[in-house]
Every structure is written in C-alpha cells, then in structure tokens.
Design a protein around this motif. Structure first.
Motif, PDB file in Angstrom:
ATOM      1  N   LEU A 183       5.493   2.622  -7.318  1.00  0.00           N
ATOM      2  CA  LEU A 183       4.787   3.419  -6.307  1.00  0.00           C
ATOM      3  C   LEU A 183       5.708   3.769  -5.137  1.00  0.00           C
ATOM      4  O   LEU A 183       6.452   2.921  -4.651  1.00  0.00           O
ATOM      5  CB  LEU A 183       3.604   2.637  -5.731  1.00  0.00           C
TER       6      LEU A 183
ATOM      7  N   ASP B 236       2.973   4.437   0.823  1.00  0.00           N
ATOM      8  CA  ASP B 236       1.588   4.895   0.899  1.00  0.00           C
ATOM      9  C   ASP B 236       1.478   6.140   1.779  1.00  0.00           C
ATOM     10  O   ASP B 236       2.190   6.276   2.777  1.00  0.00           O
ATOM     11  CB  ASP B 236       0.712   3.773   1.455  1.00  0.00           C
TER      12      ASP B 236
ATOM     13  N   GLN C 137       2.985   9.906  -7.711  1.00  0.00           N
ATOM     14  CA  GLN C 137       2.764   8.589  -7.090  1.00  0.00           C
ATOM     15  C   GLN C 137       4.067   7.831  -6.841  1.00  0.00           C
ATOM     16  O   GLN C 137       4.117   6.929  -6.023  1.00  0.00           O
ATOM     17  CB  GLN C 137       1.812   7.743  -7.948  1.00  0.00           C
ATOM     18  N   ARG C 138       5.122   8.218  -7.555  1.00  0.00           N
ATOM     19  CA  ARG C 138       6.416   7.549  -7.339  1.00  0.00           C
ATOM     20  C   ARG C 138       7.094   8.062  -6.079  1.00  0.00           C
ATOM     21  O   ARG C 138       7.969   7.424  -5.517  1.00  0.00           O
ATOM     22  CB  ARG C 138       7.343   7.791  -8.544  1.00  0.00           C
TER      23      ARG C 138
ATOM     24  N   ALA D 175       2.339   7.630  -2.447  1.00  0.00           N
ATOM     25  CA  ALA D 175       1.205   7.099  -3.206  1.00  0.00           C
ATOM     26  C   ALA D 175      -0.141   7.423  -2.571  1.00  0.00           C
ATOM     27  O   ALA D 175      -0.325   7.240  -1.370  1.00  0.00           O
ATOM     28  CB  ALA D 175       1.345   5.582  -3.354  1.00  0.00           C
ATOM     29  N   GLY D 176      -1.068   7.920  -3.386  1.00  0.00           N
ATOM     30  CA  GLY D 176      -2.445   8.066  -2.944  1.00  0.00           C
ATOM     31  C   GLY D 176      -3.025   9.463  -3.031  1.00  0.00           C
ATOM     32  O   GLY D 176      -4.243   9.635  -3.021  1.00  0.00           O
TER      33      GLY D 176
ATOM     34  N   HIS E  16      -7.223   0.458 -12.236  1.00  0.00           N
ATOM     35  CA  HIS E  16      -6.992   1.897 -12.041  1.00  0.00           C
ATOM     36  C   HIS E  16      -8.223   2.635 -12.563  1.00  0.00           C
ATOM     37  O   HIS E  16      -8.561   2.536 -13.735  1.00  0.00           O
ATOM     38  CB  HIS E  16      -5.734   2.357 -12.777  1.00  0.00           C
TER      39      HIS E  16
ATOM     40  N   GLU F 270      -9.221   9.438  -5.172  1.00  0.00           N
ATOM     41  CA  GLU F 270      -7.876   9.424  -4.600  1.00  0.00           C
ATOM     42  C   GLU F 270      -7.878   8.443  -3.423  1.00  0.00           C
ATOM     43  O   GLU F 270      -8.833   7.691  -3.251  1.00  0.00           O
ATOM     44  CB  GLU F 270      -7.487  10.845  -4.160  1.00  0.00           C
ATOM     45  N   LEU F 271      -6.829   8.492  -2.628  1.00  0.00           N
ATOM     46  CA  LEU F 271      -6.669   7.492  -1.564  1.00  0.00           C
ATOM     47  C   LEU F 271      -7.937   7.251  -0.725  1.00  0.00           C
ATOM     48  O   LEU F 271      -8.369   6.101  -0.591  1.00  0.00           O
ATOM     49  CB  LEU F 271      -5.476   7.894  -0.677  1.00  0.00           C
TER      50      LEU F 271
ATOM     51  N   GLY G 274      -2.039   2.457  -3.374  1.00  0.00           N
ATOM     52  CA  GLY G 274      -2.015   3.824  -3.884  1.00  0.00           C
ATOM     53  C   GLY G 274      -3.428   4.229  -4.266  1.00  0.00           C
ATOM     54  O   GLY G 274      -4.350   4.155  -3.454  1.00  0.00           O
ATOM     55  N   LYS G 275      -3.629   4.625  -5.526  1.00  0.00           N
ATOM     56  CA  LYS G 275      -4.978   4.968  -5.982  1.00  0.00           C
ATOM     57  C   LYS G 275      -5.593   3.824  -6.786  1.00  0.00           C
ATOM     58  O   LYS G 275      -6.613   3.991  -7.450  1.00  0.00           O
ATOM     59  CB  LYS G 275      -4.920   6.228  -6.851  1.00  0.00           C
TER      60      LYS G 275
END
Ligand SMILES: [Zn+2]
Length: 282
Positions: A134, A137, A164-165, A168-169, A71, A3-4, A56-57
């Motif tokens: 995204l 953040d 995530q929308r 994000a993260g 990703h 993740e983030l 994001g991720k």
C-alpha cells in the motif's frame, strides 16, 4: 463500491459498537472467503474484540493477538447484527458470533464471491503482501513534498490516483470528485502537472475525503446502511448540469465503470471520446 470514506465510517461504527465484546465462535460460509488457513478461524473464539480500523480500503479487526484483515472488494459489507444470520442467507461470507448474541457479519451482494479475509497474528500484518504494497494513506493527505513525489509518474491522473500502491484509499467514485474539485482532466499526465496544480490536487484530495467523512458522521447512525448516502457531485451524474458552472457533465464508459467530468472546467471544453461508442464504431 466502498472506498476510503465508506470503509472509515464502517471501522468507526464497528469499533464503537464492538467495544468490550468477546468472540464466541467464527465460521466462514463463503467457500473462498478465507485466504489463510493457519491460524484456523476458530482461533478467534474467546478473544476480545479490541477495535476495528481501516488500512487503505481494507478493514482490520483486532482481536487479542490476532487480526482479521478484510477486503470488501466491490460488493461486500461488514456489519454488526443483533441476531445470528439465517443459515439460508446466501450473502453470508464470514460470521463472527459475539458472546452477547450479536454477530459481526461479512456479506456480499450478487453471485460473485470476491470479498476476502485473512486471519494472522497481529505482528504479521505489516508484512502481509496486501498491506506492505500500500502507498501512503490518502487521508489525511500526505505532506505536499511527498504528495508531489507520488505524482511524479508519466501516467494519467485517473488510474494513478486509484492505484493503491501509489496512494491508498481512492477508488472510482471519489477520484471523479477529487479531479472535478481540482479542475483537472482525468487524462492529464501526472508528471506534467505544474507545482500549483499539484498543490490544488492535494487540497482537493483532503477536502473531498474530509467533507465526505464529515457528512457520514452527521447522517449515519450506529449502523452503517447497505447503501451509503454518498454525496456525489459529478460521478455518475453525466447529463446533469455541473454544480459549479452549469455545463452538461459528460462521461466515458469503460467495461465496468464510468468516468464523469465537466468538459468546461476539466478538459478545456473538449468532450472526450467515449470508448464504448468508439469500440462499437470500429
Ligand atoms: Zn463545471
């Protein structure tokens, strides 16, 4: 499950390690890894590796005028190695060979091939569907007014924060830690939160993600290990005492993840129905 914080420390270490490196060649042993075909992967040959950053991720490898968007999904890792991978290494998905003999390698554990990458001109990154959709953040956390606006939806906090929308993260591990830190139920409806609780949640988001990053900066050397030393207080710790109040932590099991929480501090003393059990009892 990167993740983030895990992706961020990976980006930082790769950026440091790759400074001044030039790409010799690139190939994708993972049959379904590359989601783009134009420009071809070998357009990376001869490009300088400028930096690796996080969106994001996802990871963005900047090379000349090109970017490689990666990703990791749930089981991928992007790491720098001193030597090229053995052709027999079945975890290899994407190999970027450096002129000095090193290799930037995307590997994936398990049999599934879900990690993916896209190569595109740098100017097309912002418009790519996976980037354009995204939310802001999660770290640094958005200003309070913006954060409150993101939460103004009639959805449960747990899935909302992982969307995530929306923001994000955050994924399945750190959402449990953030909600526990803010003393909020995973099933709390976001739009019903009092302003004070929104502010508490925002603070928790910032402090949890910030302290995990500080932890990784302290304990992780130049190479990010396959298994990161995640400083988890509640996630997957069901059955253990809550580090804050001592109540036994509980969990709800879903098909492919677990949601952990402190019933005393997050759900008003109620132990929520475990959906796995309730399905079996139907
Ligand atoms: Zn507790």
């Amino acid at each position: 499950m990167p993740e983030l914080p895990e992706v961020e420390i990976t980006a930082r270490r790769l950026s440091e390690g790759l400074a001044g490196a030039r790409i010799e060649s690139a190939l994708a042993p993972g049959m379904v890894t590359m989601k783009t075909f134009e420009p071809p992967l070998d357009a990376l040959a001869g490009q300088d590796l400028d930096a690796v950053r996080r969106l994001g991720k996802m990871l963005v490898v900047e090379a000349g005028g090109l970017v490689l968007l990666v990703h990791l999904m749930s089981a991928g890792r992007l790491q720098l190695y001193d030597k090229p991978a053995s052709p027999r290494d079945r975890s290899s998905r994407l190999l970027v060979r450096i002129e000095d003999g090193r290799e930037l390698r995307l590997r994936e554990f398990g049999t599934q091939q879900r990690a993916w990458a896209k190569l595109m001109p740098a100017g097309e990154l912002e418009g790519d569907e996976s980037v354009a959709t995204l939310g802001p953040d999660a770290y640094p956390v958005p200003p309070l007014e913006q954060f409150a606006g993101l939460l103004d939806e009639p959805r449960h906090l747990h899935p909302l924060l992982r969307d995530q929308r929306v923001i994000a993260g955050i994924g399945r591990s750190w959402v449990d830690e953030i909600l526990w830190s803010a003393r909020l139920s995973p099933f709390q409806r976001a739009s019903d939160l009092e302003p004070e609780a929104v502010a508490r949640l925002r603070d928790a988001c910032q402090s949890v993600l910030g302290s995990v990053l500080e932890h990784y900066e302290r304990v992780i050397g130049p190479t990010v290990p396959d298994k990161l030393p995640m400083p988890l207080a509640v996630h997957r710790r069901q059955g253990e005492p809550c580090p804050r109040c001592g109540t036994k932590l509980e969990a709800i099991h879903f098909k492919d993840y677990v949601m952990s929480y402190c019933p005393q501090e997050q759900t008003g003393g109620r132990v929520l129905k475990d959906r796995r059990l309730s399905r079996l009892l139907k």
